[in-house]
Design a protein around this motif. Structure first.
Motif, PDB file in Angstrom:
ATOM      1  N   ILE A   1      68.421  69.776  31.647  1.00 51.03           N
ATOM      2  CA  ILE A   1      69.820  69.929  32.026  1.00 51.03           C
ATOM      3  C   ILE A   1      69.925  71.162  32.910  1.00 51.03           C
ATOM      4  O   ILE A   1      69.375  72.220  32.586  1.00 51.03           O
ATOM      5  N   ASP A   2      70.610  71.026  34.020  1.00 48.96           N
ATOM      6  CA  ASP A   2      70.724  72.105  34.993  1.00 48.96           C
ATOM      7  C   ASP A   2      71.849  73.062  34.582  1.00 48.96           C
ATOM      8  O   ASP A   2      73.026  72.682  34.574  1.00 48.96           O
ATOM      9  N   CYS A   3      71.492  74.295  34.246  1.00 54.25           N
ATOM     10  CA  CYS A   3      72.482  75.300  33.836  1.00 54.25           C
ATOM     11  C   CYS A   3      73.444  75.649  34.959  1.00 54.25           C
ATOM     12  O   CYS A   3      74.545  76.130  34.696  1.00 54.25           O
ATOM     13  N   ARG A   4      73.032  75.403  36.199  1.00 55.80           N
ATOM     14  CA  ARG A   4      73.901  75.710  37.337  1.00 55.80           C
ATOM     15  C   ARG A   4      75.095  74.756  37.388  1.00 55.80           C
ATOM     16  O   ARG A   4      76.069  75.015  38.080  1.00 55.80           O
ATOM     17  N   GLU A   5      75.021  73.658  36.641  1.00 59.20           N
ATOM     18  CA  GLU A   5      76.092  72.656  36.643  1.00 59.20           C
ATOM     19  C   GLU A   5      76.967  72.678  35.398  1.00 59.20           C
ATOM     20  O   GLU A   5      77.895  71.884  35.287  1.00 59.20           O
ATOM     21  N   HIS A   6      76.654  73.558  34.443  1.00 61.06           N
ATOM     22  CA  HIS A   6      77.380  73.562  33.167  1.00 61.06           C
ATOM     23  C   HIS A   6      77.693  74.980  32.719  1.00 61.06           C
ATOM     24  O   HIS A   6      76.820  75.842  32.743  1.00 61.06           O
ATOM     25  N   LEU A   7      78.904  75.216  32.278  1.00 65.91           N
ATOM     26  CA  LEU A   7      79.234  76.456  31.597  1.00 65.91           C
ATOM     27  C   LEU A   7      78.505  76.468  30.263  1.00 65.91           C
ATOM     28  O   LEU A   7      78.153  75.405  29.727  1.00 65.91           O
ATOM     29  N   SER A   8      78.296  77.635  29.691  1.00 62.54           N
ATOM     30  CA  SER A   8      77.527  77.705  28.445  1.00 62.54           C
ATOM     31  C   SER A   8      78.184  76.905  27.315  1.00 62.54           C
ATOM     32  O   SER A   8      77.482  76.265  26.528  1.00 62.54           O
ATOM     33  N   ALA A   9      79.492  76.889  27.213  1.00 63.55           N
ATOM     34  CA  ALA A   9      80.164  76.118  26.159  1.00 63.55           C
ATOM     35  C   ALA A   9      79.933  74.616  26.351  1.00 63.55           C
ATOM     36  O   ALA A   9      79.747  73.879  25.374  1.00 63.55           O
ATOM     37  N   GLU A  10      79.944  74.152  27.594  1.00 67.79           N
ATOM     38  CA  GLU A  10      79.656  72.733  27.869  1.00 67.79           C
ATOM     39  C   GLU A  10      78.224  72.400  27.480  1.00 67.79           C
ATOM     40  O   GLU A  10      77.960  71.344  26.896  1.00 67.79           O
ATOM     41  N   ALA A  11      77.308  73.289  27.805  1.00 70.62           N
ATOM     42  CA  ALA A  11      75.898  73.072  27.467  1.00 70.62           C
ATOM     43  C   ALA A  11      75.709  73.042  25.951  1.00 70.62           C
ATOM     44  O   ALA A  11      74.912  72.255  25.433  1.00 70.62           O
ATOM     45  N   ALA A  12      76.443  73.883  25.231  1.00 63.37           N
ATOM     46  CA  ALA A  12      76.352  73.884  23.768  1.00 63.37           C
ATOM     47  C   ALA A  12      76.780  72.535  23.204  1.00 63.37           C
ATOM     48  O   ALA A  12      76.181  72.041  22.235  1.00 63.37           O
ATOM     49  N   ASP A  13      77.783  71.914  23.789  1.00 59.84           N
ATOM     50  CA  ASP A  13      78.199  70.578  23.343  1.00 59.84           C
ATOM     51  C   ASP A  13      77.073  69.563  23.506  1.00 59.84           C
ATOM     52  O   ASP A  13      76.911  68.662  22.679  1.00 59.84           O
ATOM     53  N   LEU A  14      76.293  69.694  24.562  1.00 56.86           N
ATOM     54  CA  LEU A  14      75.159  68.790  24.763  1.00 56.86           C
ATOM     55  C   LEU A  14      74.117  68.971  23.663  1.00 56.86           C
ATOM     56  O   LEU A  14      73.522  68.000  23.198  1.00 56.86           O
ATOM     57  N   ILE A  15      73.918  70.206  23.229  1.00 57.90           N
ATOM     58  CA  ILE A  15      72.992  70.475  22.125  1.00 57.90           C
ATOM     59  C   ILE A  15      73.514  69.848  20.838  1.00 57.90           C
ATOM     60  O   ILE A  15      72.766  69.235  20.077  1.00 57.90           O
ATOM     61  N   LEU A  16      74.793  70.000  20.570  1.00 61.09           N
ATOM     62  CA  LEU A  16      75.371  69.432  19.351  1.00 61.09           C
ATOM     63  C   LEU A  16      75.204  67.918  19.332  1.00 61.09           C
ATOM     64  O   LEU A  16      74.907  67.327  18.282  1.00 61.09           O
ATOM     65  N   LYS A  17      75.354  67.279  20.477  1.00 61.59           N
ATOM     66  CA  LYS A  17      75.126  65.825  20.554  1.00 61.59           C
ATOM     67  C   LYS A  17      73.666  65.492  20.273  1.00 61.59           C
ATOM     68  O   LYS A  17      73.361  64.524  19.577  1.00 61.59           O
ATOM     69  N   ARG A  18      72.764  66.286  20.805  1.00 64.03           N
ATOM     70  CA  ARG A  18      71.339  66.056  20.567  1.00 64.03           C
ATOM     71  C   ARG A  18      71.001  66.245  19.084  1.00 64.03           C
ATOM     72  O   ARG A  18      70.186  65.512  18.533  1.00 64.03           O
ATOM     73  N   LEU A  19      71.616  67.205  18.440  1.00 59.30           N
ATOM     74  CA  LEU A  19      71.353  67.444  17.014  1.00 59.30           C
ATOM     75  C   LEU A  19      71.754  66.258  16.144  1.00 59.30           C
ATOM     76  O   LEU A  19      71.197  66.056  15.066  1.00 59.30           O
ATOM     77  N   GLN A  20      72.713  65.472  16.606  1.00 60.91           N
ATOM     78  CA  GLN A  20      73.133  64.296  15.842  1.00 60.91           C
ATOM     79  C   GLN A  20      71.992  63.300  15.674  1.00 60.91           C
ATOM     80  O   GLN A  20      71.996  62.515  14.727  1.00 60.91           O
ATOM     81  N   VAL A  21      71.035  63.315  16.581  1.00 56.74           N
ATOM     82  CA  VAL A  21      69.907  62.382  16.496  1.00 56.74           C
ATOM     83  C   VAL A  21      68.587  63.115  16.251  1.00 56.74           C
ATOM     84  O   VAL A  21      67.509  62.526  16.360  1.00 56.74           O
TER      85      VAL A  21
END
Length: 147
Positions: free
Chosen positions: A122-142
């Protein structure tokens, strides 16, 4: 606090963050957002455990946290990450059984040994840190907890 200091080696984390120091401001926001959702003791972010990390053989402790004591290791890749000691993460990548425990984020397109063009990030240049954290939370679900 003294009991926690003695127990860091025995803690288990849902997420461990690995990054080069110059990206600390971005990762700090990321760590705070994750800690709000999961609890601070579920997120290994070195600045939350400074007092616990001032120990002899820190490299051994960090390898244990990344390799054995975390369900998901989030690696923030960049040119300077290449200089980091990240053997335990590379070993997880090498193991097909544990490769799903790694999630890459990128700050730049610099090459990093052991990471190839077909590896998703995931490109950090395209996501604020809070948005990126949401992606991690989704990944943790699986991502199941490690035994």
């Amino acid at each position: 606090e003294a009991a926690r200091r003695l127990a860091l080696a025995d803690m288990h984390f849902r997420v461990a963050l690995s990054f080069a120091g110059e990206h600390c401001p971005y990762v700090e926001g990321f760590a705070r957002a994750l800690a709000r959702e999961l609890g601070q003791d579920e997120v290994f972010y070195d600045n939350h455990f400074k007092h616990d990390l001032a120990v002899v053989d820190l490299d051994v402790l960090l390898q244990s946290i990344y390799h054995h004591k975390s369900d998901l290791v989030v690696v923030f890749l960049c040119g300077n990450y290449q200089k980091k000691e990240w053997r335990s993460v590379r070993d997880l990548i090498k193991s097909k059984r544990h490769a799903q425990r790694i999630m890459f984020f990128r700050f730049d397109d610099a090459p990093v040994d052991g990471v190839f063009s077909q590896d998703g990030a995931i490109d950090c240049r395209e996501h604020l840190s809070a948005e990126a954290a949401d992606l991690i939370l989704k990944r943790l679900q699986v991502t199941p907890p490690q035994a």
